[in-house]
Design a protein around this motif. Sequence first.
Motif, PDB file in Angstrom:
ATOM      1  N   GLN A 362       0.850  -1.315  -0.077  1.00  0.00           N
ATOM      2  CA  GLN A 362      -0.111   0.045   0.135  1.00  0.00           C
ATOM      3  C   GLN A 362       0.931   1.153  -0.066  1.00  0.00           C
ATOM      4  O   GLN A 362       1.734   1.420   0.667  1.00  0.00           O
ATOM      5  N   PRO A 363       0.510   2.249  -0.887  1.00  0.00           N
ATOM      6  CA  PRO A 363       1.388   3.425  -1.083  1.00  0.00           C
ATOM      7  C   PRO A 363       0.959   4.291   0.337  1.00  0.00           C
ATOM      8  O   PRO A 363       0.193   5.608   0.105  1.00  0.00           O
ATOM      9  N   VAL A 364       1.796   4.101   1.362  1.00  0.00           N
ATOM     10  CA  VAL A 364       1.342   4.760   2.525  1.00  0.00           C
ATOM     11  C   VAL A 364       2.565   5.461   3.104  1.00  0.00           C
ATOM     12  O   VAL A 364       2.443   6.453   4.079  1.00  0.00           O
ATOM     13  N   VAL A 365       3.838   5.368   2.595  1.00  0.00           N
ATOM     14  CA  VAL A 365       5.064   5.933   3.118  1.00  0.00           C
ATOM     15  C   VAL A 365       5.261   7.307   2.351  1.00  0.00           C
ATOM     16  O   VAL A 365       5.383   7.205   1.264  1.00  0.00           O
ATOM     17  N   ARG A 366       5.186   8.407   2.991  1.00  0.00           N
ATOM     18  CA  ARG A 366       5.705   9.495   2.728  1.00  0.00           C
ATOM     19  C   ARG A 366       7.143   9.592   2.230  1.00  0.00           C
ATOM     20  O   ARG A 366       7.802   9.434   2.796  1.00  0.00           O
ATOM     21  N   LEU A 367       7.184  10.154   0.790  1.00  0.00           N
ATOM     22  CA  LEU A 367       8.590  10.283   0.265  1.00  0.00           C
ATOM     23  C   LEU A 367       9.266  11.462   0.711  1.00  0.00           C
ATOM     24  O   LEU A 367      10.487  11.634   1.004  1.00  0.00           O
ATOM     25  N   GLY A 368       8.641  12.666   0.747  1.00  0.00           N
ATOM     26  CA  GLY A 368       9.116  13.807   1.092  1.00  0.00           C
ATOM     27  C   GLY A 368       9.885  14.569   0.224  1.00  0.00           C
ATOM     28  O   GLY A 368      10.669  15.652   0.375  1.00  0.00           O
ATOM     29  N   SER A 386       4.870   2.784  -1.837  1.00  0.00           N
ATOM     30  CA  SER A 386       4.654   1.621  -0.774  1.00  0.00           C
ATOM     31  C   SER A 386       5.972   1.015  -0.235  1.00  0.00           C
ATOM     32  O   SER A 386       7.146   1.404  -0.695  1.00  0.00           O
ATOM     33  N   PHE A 387       5.863   0.410   0.774  1.00  0.00           N
ATOM     34  CA  PHE A 387       7.089  -0.071   1.541  1.00  0.00           C
ATOM     35  C   PHE A 387       7.994  -1.048   0.429  1.00  0.00           C
ATOM     36  O   PHE A 387       9.133  -0.853   0.486  1.00  0.00           O
ATOM     37  N   GLN A 389       7.813  -1.088  -2.853  1.00  0.00           N
ATOM     38  CA  GLN A 389       8.206  -0.172  -3.925  1.00  0.00           C
ATOM     39  C   GLN A 389       9.640   0.512  -3.565  1.00  0.00           C
ATOM     40  O   GLN A 389      10.481   0.469  -4.494  1.00  0.00           O
ATOM     41  N   ILE A 390       9.755   1.080  -2.338  1.00  0.00           N
ATOM     42  CA  ILE A 390      11.012   1.713  -2.035  1.00  0.00           C
ATOM     43  C   ILE A 390      12.235   0.740  -1.746  1.00  0.00           C
ATOM     44  O   ILE A 390      13.123   0.948  -2.207  1.00  0.00           O
ATOM     45  N   LEU A 391      12.041  -0.127  -1.057  1.00  0.00           N
ATOM     46  CA  LEU A 391      13.015  -1.160  -0.674  1.00  0.00           C
ATOM     47  C   LEU A 391      13.347  -2.021  -1.994  1.00  0.00           C
ATOM     48  O   LEU A 391      14.575  -2.499  -1.926  1.00  0.00           O
ATOM     49  N   SER A 392      12.503  -2.243  -2.662  1.00  0.00           N
ATOM     50  CA  SER A 392      12.959  -2.901  -4.122  1.00  0.00           C
ATOM     51  C   SER A 392      13.761  -2.249  -4.953  1.00  0.00           C
ATOM     52  O   SER A 392      14.322  -2.649  -6.137  1.00  0.00           O
ATOM     53  N   ASN A 393      13.987  -0.867  -4.747  1.00  0.00           N
ATOM     54  CA  ASN A 393      14.898  -0.339  -5.533  1.00  0.00           C
ATOM     55  C   ASN A 393      16.200   0.001  -5.236  1.00  0.00           C
ATOM     56  O   ASN A 393      16.515   0.589  -4.205  1.00  0.00           O
ATOM     57  N   PRO A 394      16.951  -0.601  -6.289  1.00  0.00           N
ATOM     58  CA  PRO A 394      18.600  -0.488  -5.755  1.00  0.00           C
ATOM     59  C   PRO A 394      19.067   0.666  -5.410  1.00  0.00           C
ATOM     60  O   PRO A 394      20.021   1.111  -4.702  1.00  0.00           O
ATOM     61  N   GLN A 395      18.696   1.830  -6.384  1.00  0.00           N
ATOM     62  CA  GLN A 395      19.188   3.172  -6.154  1.00  0.00           C
ATOM     63  C   GLN A 395      19.068   3.861  -4.854  1.00  0.00           C
ATOM     64  O   GLN A 395      19.709   4.494  -4.472  1.00  0.00           O
ATOM     65  N   VAL A 396      17.604   3.704  -4.415  1.00  0.00           N
ATOM     66  CA  VAL A 396      17.270   4.243  -3.229  1.00  0.00           C
ATOM     67  C   VAL A 396      17.884   3.416  -2.097  1.00  0.00           C
ATOM     68  O   VAL A 396      18.440   4.162  -1.088  1.00  0.00           O
ATOM     69  N   ARG A 397      18.196   2.138  -1.981  1.00  0.00           N
ATOM     70  CA  ARG A 397      18.791   1.506  -1.082  1.00  0.00           C
ATOM     71  C   ARG A 397      20.369   1.871  -0.697  1.00  0.00           C
ATOM     72  O   ARG A 397      20.881   2.103   0.029  1.00  0.00           O
ATOM     73  N   LEU A 427      10.677   3.941   7.074  1.00  0.00           N
ATOM     74  CA  LEU A 427      10.604   2.547   6.963  1.00  0.00           C
ATOM     75  C   LEU A 427      10.615   1.626   7.952  1.00  0.00           C
ATOM     76  O   LEU A 427      10.204   0.488   8.130  1.00  0.00           O
ATOM     77  N   LEU A 428      11.793   2.101   8.983  1.00  0.00           N
ATOM     78  CA  LEU A 428      11.877   1.334   9.944  1.00  0.00           C
ATOM     79  C   LEU A 428      10.614   1.371  11.106  1.00  0.00           C
ATOM     80  O   LEU A 428      10.386   0.453  11.746  1.00  0.00           O
ATOM     81  N   TRP A 429      10.072   2.398  11.007  1.00  0.00           N
ATOM     82  CA  TRP A 429       8.824   2.624  11.843  1.00  0.00           C
ATOM     83  C   TRP A 429       7.907   1.610  11.300  1.00  0.00           C
ATOM     84  O   TRP A 429       7.251   0.761  12.240  1.00  0.00           O
ATOM     85  N   MET A 430       7.455   1.507  10.155  1.00  0.00           N
ATOM     86  CA  MET A 430       6.529   0.527   9.537  1.00  0.00           C
ATOM     87  C   MET A 430       7.283  -0.929   9.856  1.00  0.00           C
ATOM     88  O   MET A 430       6.191  -1.783  10.195  1.00  0.00           O
ATOM     89  N   GLN A 431       8.626  -1.144   9.721  1.00  0.00           N
ATOM     90  CA  GLN A 431       9.206  -2.525   9.759  1.00  0.00           C
ATOM     91  C   GLN A 431       8.839  -2.956  11.169  1.00  0.00           C
ATOM     92  O   GLN A 431       8.636  -4.254  11.510  1.00  0.00           O
ATOM     93  N   GLY A 432       8.884  -1.974  12.319  1.00  0.00           N
ATOM     94  CA  GLY A 432       8.724  -2.456  13.674  1.00  0.00           C
ATOM     95  C   GLY A 432       7.369  -3.036  13.728  1.00  0.00           C
ATOM     96  O   GLY A 432       7.180  -3.629  14.733  1.00  0.00           O
ATOM     97  N   PHE A 433       6.153  -2.460  13.091  1.00  0.00           N
ATOM     98  CA  PHE A 433       4.937  -3.067  13.296  1.00  0.00           C
ATOM     99  C   PHE A 433       4.905  -4.415  12.370  1.00  0.00           C
ATOM    100  O   PHE A 433       3.944  -5.354  12.794  1.00  0.00           O
ATOM    101  N   PHE A 434       5.538  -4.580  11.258  1.00  0.00           N
ATOM    102  CA  PHE A 434       5.664  -5.805  10.671  1.00  0.00           C
ATOM    103  C   PHE A 434       6.051  -6.904  11.408  1.00  0.00           C
ATOM    104  O   PHE A 434       5.544  -8.035  11.382  1.00  0.00           O
TER     105      PHE A 434
END
Length: 802
Positions: A362-368, A386-387, A389-397, A427-434
């Motif tokens: 779900q696209p809930v993570v604010r990019l900023g 989405s969580f 989308q962001i983590l699957s992108n090697p450039q962002v990582r 992302l870490l905030w969301m990961q803490g709930f996952f």
Amino acid sequence: MRDPIRLLASLKLSVILVVVLLVALAAGTMVESTQDSAAAGRLVYQAVWFRLLLAALAINTLCALIDRWPPTRQRIGFYLTHGSFLLILVGALSTEMLKTEGQLALWEGEQSETIVNPFNQAPHQLPFAVRLDDFQIDTYPGTRRPAMFRSRVTVVDPTAGSFPAVIEMNHELTWRGWSLFQSSYQMANGREMTVLSVSKDPGQTVVFVGYLFLLLGMTTVFVTRIRQAQARAHLLAAETAKHKSAAAPKTADKTHDKTADKKLPRAAALLLAAALLTGAALPAAAASAAPVPTATAPLPDASVVAAVRALPVQHDGRTMPLDTLAREACWQVTGKADGFLGADPVALTLAWAFDPEASAEQPVVRLGSGELASLVGLPAGTSHASFRQILSNPQVRALMSEARGRQQRGEPLSPVQEKATKLEERLLWMQGFFTRDSLSVVPPASGDGNGTWSALPAFVDSAPAFATWATAQRNQPPAAYPAFSVLHDEVTYNSVQPSRLAWWILLPTTLLSLGALRYRKRWLDWAATGGLVAGFAVMSWGILTRWEVAGRIPAANMYESMLFLGWGIGLFALVAALAIRHRLVIFNAAAMSALTMLLVDLLPVDPFIHPIAPVLSGTPWLAIHVPIIMVSYSVLALGVLIAHLQIGVEIFRPAKRESVERLNGLLYWYMHVGSILLAAGIITGSVWAASSWGRYWGWDPKEVWSLIAFLAYMAILHSRFDRQIGAFGVAAASIVAFWTVLMTYLGVNFVLASGLHSYGFGSGGLVSWMAGIGALEIVFLAAGYLAHRRNVAQHGPLLATV
């Protein structure tokens, strides 16, 4: 002999010296920001030219006292105020020449009587020794963050014997004229070292006596001005009574006055609309700049959400209801604290915890950042992703990894790297709930209230099962559970959102008070006053409830200080309305309170309760200094609105000279009261610093800018008294002076980003907003100046009168 003294006692010279001094002080803070504190001391604060400047101001003050000798009843306040200034300088000089200070570093079990000054390698021997018996650190529950640290020591005195003592933040040990303060600590190889600041300052008492006389003198001057104003009013009333025979002119004058009073609200309405629109537009601009997603993962039933909303959870060093944790998680991840796309924050975080696979899509993570959106492969205007989308992108990582490495090496980050770091935190905030690690809902079996809570049991694998488990816990609460009444109070506080409710009340109150100004209807007066009282009551309830929830006065960060700013405006207005009885007071307070609460509600400032630094805890000075300084800002903020109204009348209603005169008189009283409170705030902060660090003044940028603000208002009041500037000059100068208040309140942290007061605020993008508002202010003042010159040519100058 009298003529040279009179020349040196010139009030115009006083104002010039004060202005030069405040410019020099500002330069010192700039040097510290761009270089370091040592450079600021060497080039400014400790420089010969700066000492000569202070000496010139002291000579000017001394000559002013001599020139006005002998003292009269009307000059008691003058002598107290200016004499106290000289006394403070004498005390500061005594500190400079006679103070002995240094540090005493002790490992546990070690004893010493030698202190070392880092800036002066010669050690100094104390008349007694200190042995560190035990060093203790209290941490916030469930964290490693220090809540307080203390040294349990034994004082070994050859003449008085030995005795145990405790030294901790804000609680110093004083013995034989020496004061020992808890400064810092070190830990290495399982051992603990305390670092104590030690000082002996014969000048401190002199300075504190000077502080007392300064406040007494300023208050006496204020009372004297009130009596003088009352005497002038009685005289004017007597003169008016003598000319009652001129009936026709009287009728014309009354008509003219009523017209003026009805025209004034139009200028007020225009300026109010501009201020409120600016306040609402700035924080809303970022939110409306980009499209937002339109879907979330399947959410649990409302009955499940209701069952767990008040469940206690340990987070960030305290126990809170799950509702608060969920709101903070939503604010951190999505940018919205009260839900996202209509989803309740508790429901949304439960979906993260018990349906992580669907939630990650779900696209809930604010990019900023539009640049980050492009890296993810989304249009530049996209606000959320989405969580996955962001983590699957090697450039962002790679970008996040690079930023993390630079942080660890202490290297500065580029703007896009800073954005990437904040994105990783979301992302870490969301990961803490996952992983459900963020749901620390199981207290220790021992019942230790300060122990670390555990995550959910493994058998709780769904939201309905979580609700069933929570109900069982509520029916048989563990020993470490807090009182449910406190938890429900916090849930109520979250749902009411008092800052939002306050401006919802105060905005229509402002319109009612504007109507009362124009139509002079008694029912409008009562309605406006009632609205202001209601808004003030909501703000008071919010502060008191937050106080109860946090277990401390809510005055430890920017958000909480802004709460006091709005509350102070309402408080002063209610008091002032009883004394001044002017409709403009109610309008002024309602407008400024509404604007302040609107900004509190809409600005991207962290609204959640967090642990405070040890220097802020365990001391009454937090509850004394912060409210005083914030109420002073409140009063000066009321004054700056009056100044804008006055210049607005000059621009839009140039013939209404009576309105300008009345506004300028009201502005004078606001500045006078605000200056006294500002002085009290600076003084209480100085005393607090002395009790925490062993020095009442350390040229910290926040201290310096508060002094600059005080000097700026002193320059205005003295120039006004000497008629060096007229009504327009007073209004324009007060607007400029209020920017020194804003610099003290915001600029030190967000522009200079230096000093010991950084714990009072967080990071944010306020600099560009301040620059934008400043540019508008310059345009407004330029238009006001042109209008003022036109009005002087047509109607003559208007002097500042009370």
